[in-house]
Design an enzyme around this catalytic site. Structure first.
Site, PDB file in Angstrom:
ATOM      1  N   ASP A 276       3.918   7.376   2.848  1.00 23.19           N
ATOM      2  CA  ASP A 276       3.416   7.546   4.277  1.00 23.19           C
ATOM      3  C   ASP A 276       4.803   7.018   5.202  1.00 23.19           C
ATOM      4  O   ASP A 276       5.584   6.532   4.674  1.00 23.19           O
ATOM      5  CB  ASP A 276       2.271   6.819   4.578  1.00 23.19           C
ATOM      6  CG  ASP A 276       1.588   7.427   5.881  1.00 23.19           C
ATOM      7  OD1 ASP A 276       2.078   8.379   6.428  1.00 23.19           O
ATOM      8  OD2 ASP A 276       0.340   7.171   6.010  1.00 23.19           O
TER       9      ASP A 276
ATOM     10  N   ASP B 279      -3.485  14.562  10.095  1.00 22.00           N
ATOM     11  CA  ASP B 279      -4.529  13.413  10.330  1.00 22.00           C
ATOM     12  C   ASP B 279      -5.866  13.876  10.822  1.00 22.00           C
ATOM     13  O   ASP B 279      -6.630  12.943  11.348  1.00 22.00           O
ATOM     14  CB  ASP B 279      -4.049  12.227  10.707  1.00 22.00           C
ATOM     15  CG  ASP B 279      -3.175  11.418   9.795  1.00 22.00           C
ATOM     16  OD1 ASP B 279      -3.205  11.637   8.420  1.00 22.00           O
ATOM     17  OD2 ASP B 279      -2.338  10.383  10.349  1.00 22.00           O
TER      18      ASP B 279
END
Length: 700
Positions: free
Chosen positions: A454, A522
């Site tokens: 990430d 997301d």
């Protein structure tokens, strides 16, 4: 006059130049002559533009554009070499003392061309500060009429990625003015660029220029994980008049980048790739061919194992032994092949944000140890994985105290701090050693076979430590990150790595040429996700587009199918509280996973088509077709307030559709949908409410 023709087997590119001007690309055509209409560009735009503080622009007055630079106009042909897969053209400008080499390359069977520019100093020349160098620049060779051109780009932001749209070139700021007055040239251009290290944080590093009349499209992508700039503008000079496209990495004006070229220091730009075809879908299809041919070889590229991740709408960074064990069992039951424990596995507190960086398993969350959990994943037939954010170090971690300041990106001797994190500078051997020790320990000692990498914070323009400019420090860090990933995968060739950047804030081909899949968002609302998932397929391969399918026990069957179809529109990325579902609900998920396994062999060779156009955010219907030659898979999502019927244009598929079958869910599950082939289209009718379906078309 110098004339160069390069036939790479798929495309032919023609260049001209001579004593009166620099080398220019004047034509692109298919090598087999199969294109619908010949393309003849106007030889106005130099192949290379270089902006420097001393030499500036050739045009009258000041311009923020990167066309019409004085050095670009002063370059003259020196030599060239031609091979089947590579063309190099060398030019020089004795006045500035610069020499440039343009390297254009292609891969076998791929009608796309990659381009880079290298700049060096001529013997005895004085140092020259660079402010901008094009990786590629050319006339918009698809049409000489600027009034017919559309510019395509995709806005992006957190949880709202891949919002493609177009406007006429003229309507985007290029007013029609009298360019003959005072010898003036238009100073405007349509320009898009990145912000810091989020290469797609504001706009995707890909786009196109399309001829409204013919559909012919020039598509491009910039293959860099940091600063970049793309411009489309109007060109008028002694050599011609028309539109131009310029593609660059970081620049002084946009990214605080500069670099000094002298006898000991040369510079090479970031790579870019272009493709020209008779339609938008075909042009980006050729870029997809390039991505498949240029990406790192890995066995998972064709097998596409199903990954379950515990984060999205599920554990949300709060894993523990008691939460994970039943979830692992349920994930295995529905057919998952990898299981990733997301954020928080290393943190002993209720939070996880500021403690990243040490990467030691929590003993509070896992009283029998993380190894016990990973063994359970393996016992259930899955490969274990964990989340990491390797490029950051939380301010409360031990690493924040033990690593030297030189291991971090900094400004004015101060570590850059963003939301309680420091950012590692991967030019630093100490930073690289720290990461290698952590990752190798997790792989060698714990048997981790998957990482979700990430990247949730960005350092801004860059670092001023040991670099000629802030932007160049960041460019060197970005390139060092790619080198670190290459070395990691060389050591562990079976390792599978997901590229995540706070969703898809860094979804560029520099990263995706190395890593297995890309998080597309997301976005937590399944109703908003289809537009993001379909838009992602323009610049991300279907087999790399990791779309969340986060089925939940509180969902209706239609809502479960809806989110599963989003996952099936690319690389299925499973999540959700499967352990709390009824057996019937879990079976609906399991069937979706089985369908993914059935079609994934076709997915890896498919070309995305957009039978109702690229989606906008509020479209009542969203559709995509994954064209694999003899077969195509059509996925359709219907929003609650949509009309009951929609017609899909199948004219762009590689063959005529002769049969249609509903593949997921099985007919009879949920509400009735009616699908009927009609001419070159597919007519769909669905009952009211949120729903989605996957169809298989047989093509001939």
């Amino acid at each position: 006059m110098v004339a160069i023709s390069w036939d790479n087997g798929s495309s032919v590119l023609d260049f001209q130049g001579g004593d009166d001007g620099p080398i220019r690309l004047v034509d692109i055509r298919d090598a087999d002559g199969a294109q619908a209409s010949p393309v003849t560009g106007r030889p106005g735009q130099p192949l290379v533009e270089i902006l420097t503080p001393r030499w500036g622009n050739q045009t009258w007055g000041t311009s923020a554009r990167h066309s019409g630079t004085r050095v670009g106009e002063q370059l003259r042909y020196v030599s060239h070499t031609v091979d089947a897969d590579r063309l190099t053209i060398t030019q020089a400008d004795p006045a500035s003392g610069l020499q440039v080499m343009s390297t254009l390359s292609s891969l076998p069977g791929v009608a796309a061309v990659r381009s880079q520019t290298s700049v060096s100093a001529l013997d005895g020349a004085a140092p020259v500060t660079l402010w901008a160098v094009t990786s590629f620049a050319a006339d918009v060779v698809i049409s000489p009429d600027l009034n017919n051109l559309d510019v395509w780009s995709a806005k992006s932001s957190w949880a709202a990625e891949n919002r493609w749209g177009s406007q006429p070139l003229r309507a985007r700021g290029l007013a029609r003015i009298d360019a003959s007055a005072r010898g003036e040239l238009i100073r405007d251009a349509v320009a898009i660029s990145s912000i810091g290290t989020w290469s797609s944080g504001a706009v995707n590093p890909a786009g196109a220029v399309r001829d409204q009349a013919t559909g012919r499209t020039l598509a491009w992508q910039i293959e860099h994980n940091g600063g970049w700039l793309a411009e489309v503008g109007e060109l008028r000079n002694a050599h011609g008049h028309g539109g131009y496209l310029a593609l660059l990495g970081p620049t002084d004006a946009r990214h605080h980048w500069s670099f000094v070229v002298d006898a000991e220091h040369s510079f090479t730009t970031v790579p870019v790739t272009i493709a020209v075809a008779d339609s938008f879908d075909d042009a980006f299809g050729r870029l997809a061919d390039h991505r498949r041919a240029a990406r790192r070889d890995h066995r998972q590229n064709s097998t596409l194992p199903v990954i379950f991740n515990d984060y999205m709408n599920t554990l949300i960074g709060d894993p523990s032994e008691d939460k994970l064990l039943p979830l692992i069992d349920a994930a295995a039951e529905v057919g998952s092949e990898y299981f990733c424990i997301d954020a928080g596995w290393y943190d002993d507190t209720a939070g996880w944000w500021a403690s990243v960086g040490d990467w030691e398993p929590s003993t509070v969350r896992f009283p029998r140890g993380l190894t016990f959990i990973l063994d359970h994943i393996r016992d259930r037939g899955m490969v274990p994985g964990v989340w990491m954010e390797p490029e950051v170090v939380g301010i409360t971690s031990n690493a924040a105290r033990s690593l030297p300041d030189s291991a971090f990106l900094q400004r004015g001797g101060v570590r850059i701090t963003e939301r309680d994190r420091y950012l590692l500078d991967l030019r630093s051997p100490a930073a690289v050693d720290h990461l290698n020790a952590a990752v190798d320990r997790l792989i060698n000692d714990l048997g981790v076979g998957f990482f979700k990498f990430d990247y949730n914070v960005t350092p801004g323009p860059g670092t001023d430590l040991d670099t000629p400019s802030v932007g160049h420090g960041l460019l060197e860090h970005n390139r060092a990150l790619l080198a670190w990933l290459d070395a990691l995968l060389d050591r562990h060739p079976d390792l599978v790595i997901e590229n995540c950047g706070s969703g898809a804030m860094r979804s560029d081909f520099a990263m995706l040429s190395r890593l297995a899949l890309q998080s597309t968002s997301d976005q937590e609302d399944p109703r908003l996700y289809p537009a993001i998932a379909v838009g992602a397929l323009v610049h991300i391969l279907p087999e790399q587009a990791g779309n969340w399918a986060y089925a939940q026990p509180e969902m209706t069957d239609e809502e479960i199918v809806f989110t599963m179809c989003t996952g099936l529109a690319g690389r299925l990325y499973q999540s959700g509280h499967l352990d709390r579902m009824t057996p019937q609900q879990r079976q609906l998920v399991a069937v979706g996973i089985a369908v993914h396994k059935e079609i994934r062999g076709d997915l890896v060779r498919s070309t995305p088509r957009f039978p109702t156009g690229l989606p906008s955010w509020d479209d009542p219907w969203t559709t995509v077709a994954l064209d694999a030659g003899e077969v195509a898979y059509v996925i359709c999502w219907r929003q609650a307030d949509a009309p009951e019927s929609v017609r899909l244009d199948l004219g762009g598929l590689t063959g005529e559709a002769t049969a249609v079958e509903q593949l997921y869910p099985a007919p009879g599950v949920g509400s009735d949908w009616h699908a009927e082939l009609s001419g070159s289209g597919l007519e769909l009718t669905a009952a009211a409410g949120v729903s989605a379906r996957l169809f298989r078309l047989t093509l001939r």
